[in-house]
Design an enzyme around this catalytic site. Sequence first.
Site: not given
Ligand code: GLC
Ligand code: GLC
Length: 633
Positions: A322, A280
């Site tokens: 991610e 994440d």
């Molecule tokens: C990732 C997750 C998102 C979350 C963020 C912080 O982007 O997909 O839902 O808010 O990380 O953990």
């Molecule tokens: C950041 C993360 C992305 C997520 C977002 C949460 O940009 O990299 O994955 O969609 O936060 O909204």
Amino acid sequence: MNISFEAQKTLKRIIAELNLSHLKPKQKSDFLTRIEQGFEPLFTQLFPLYGERYDLHFHLATLFQAFADFSTKRRPAKIKDSDPNWIKSNKNVGIAVYVDQIADDLSSLIDKVPYFKELGVNYVHLMPLYLAPEGNSDGGYAISDYRTVSPNLGTNKDLKELAAALHKNGIRMVLDFVFNHTSDEHEWALEAKKGNLEYQDYYYFMSGQEANEFNQTVREIFPQVRRGSFTYMPEMDQHVWTTFNSFQWDLNYKNPAVFVAVVEEMLHLILNGCDVLRLDALAFVWKEKWTVCENLTKAHNLIKAFKACLDIAAPEVVFKSEAIVHPDEVNKYIGSDECTLSYNPLVMALLWESLATRKTPLLYSSMERSFTIPNDTAWINYIRCHDDIGWLWDDEVSGRLGINGYDHRLFLNQFYTGQFEGSFAAGVPFQANPTTGDCRVCGTLASLVGVESAINSGNELLLEHALRRIKLLNGINFALPGIPLLYQGDDLGVLNDDTYLQDPDKKEDSRWVQRKKLTESDFTMALDASTPQGKIAQLVRGMIKVRQENTIFAADEFELIHLNSEHLFGFIRKTDDQRLLTIANFSEHPIFLDGPLSRYLHCNQAKDLITNEVVDLPNLNIIEPLAVHWFIN
Ligand code: GLC
Ligand code: GLC
């Protein structure tokens, strides 16, 4: 310095210090073989990060003792399919689900296994299910204890039983590894709040002035929650780094103790029986003053170090990246020494861009630049997920096509949030930034493609178009190289759900619009082929079945093909004796072909795997509005 020599020397010293008395002879010899192979790759990554630290040796010794202890632990029964190349299989179809939204808890989720099987899913991403703060926990992404399942969802034992049930049915389990931050209720954070210096060094605490300096160059991720990336802690008179919500504290990886502690938590996650760990927010894990603090070189050293640990402890588990960042940066996390799998946020965003503009040049140009990744890795292709859609393409690529990136993003945001005259979409804005004008978009697949507005207006033609868009997007997503990943409810045609607006813990976060608790009626409606939901469910299932029956969907060779119209999109997958041509028309008008498709398939008759019809290619002159075909020779 001769790193290889230093690594050997260090390993010898560490082995001499380890307590291996509790390992059985076979465990011990396996363990020693693995660390002999795995030490140098790990040391090579850690040296640039911590080579200057006087206490590195101590931390390495702690880490290797943890590996030794881990090697004696039992895990739930493994999945039978032990093919190391499983990531390439055409059988792969994933789904991401919230345990308490698709079921009630972990044990009732076992009852959903038949549903996964029927759908054809063999990869299930369980959204974060660990102990987290009551109320707002960013959908579980603020973790208070990696070793304890949230009591609302069940127990650690339930999770292990679920893993075993999934494995028995040939389904891989994917868990989140949220390692950029913990919640402010994690034991480490509680100690830090109490003034324990050792744990304060687990996070980034600093003065207002220093925070302000960092804020000059760091992107704001949740500007509607709070400006800047820091949260003031009055009781400490310090600012703590919080990239996301104020209760999500970023971990300080400059401290090697944090690296070792987090590896130990990672090992606990693996003990639950997961097959894939989703890394994440991995772009944010390393920070340096006066930089953007995203995608830094040392972030890669750190992730490669985690990967080297994974290879020592549980080599059959893979990492999924991610990284929702610039496409060039997304690709840098992908590799056999880093992340085997990666979300494909570029293609995701550009499919939506093509639907809005009815044009595909930006999709083509971006894929030409970024789609190729190493052969032993794979994309996770998706259309929607639990998060927002961000418009992350390269502005130089759009510039060459005469598209101004900034203006075009503004247009897409307006288009998908219903502020653009004539738009089919019913999305909602997410995290509008008052300074930059930036914003992202939320909504379910069905609502964003126009099913919701067509149902509301009772217009049959609009509904037909919306359903075709779902088919088109899935037709591309299931056919591209990589693992297609569904998002819960999108296989059932679920519409946006506004009830989050009534919940004080959720109402500020519009991503909840696509996080609906699925009801019995959502599942039964999908069985009724006369409803839009039933049509969607049928077409998704049908496509999955075709994908799983045809190994051409596992073919390595891939080629984008350029057709005569900017509304069309096409690509082929090929082996020595088979070719699959996917062709789609993003406009609501029929598009004439400038020549027979036989030239791509090297035959005159082809079968459309979607309809099962045999088509005489020389007589096929048009591609129907919003149509998608899977022509096979
Ligand atoms: C990732 C997750 C998102 C979350 C963020 C912080 O982007 O997909 O839902 O808010 O990380 O953990
Ligand atoms: C950041 C993360 C992305 C997520 C977002 C949460 O940009 O990299 O994955 O969609 O936060 O909204």
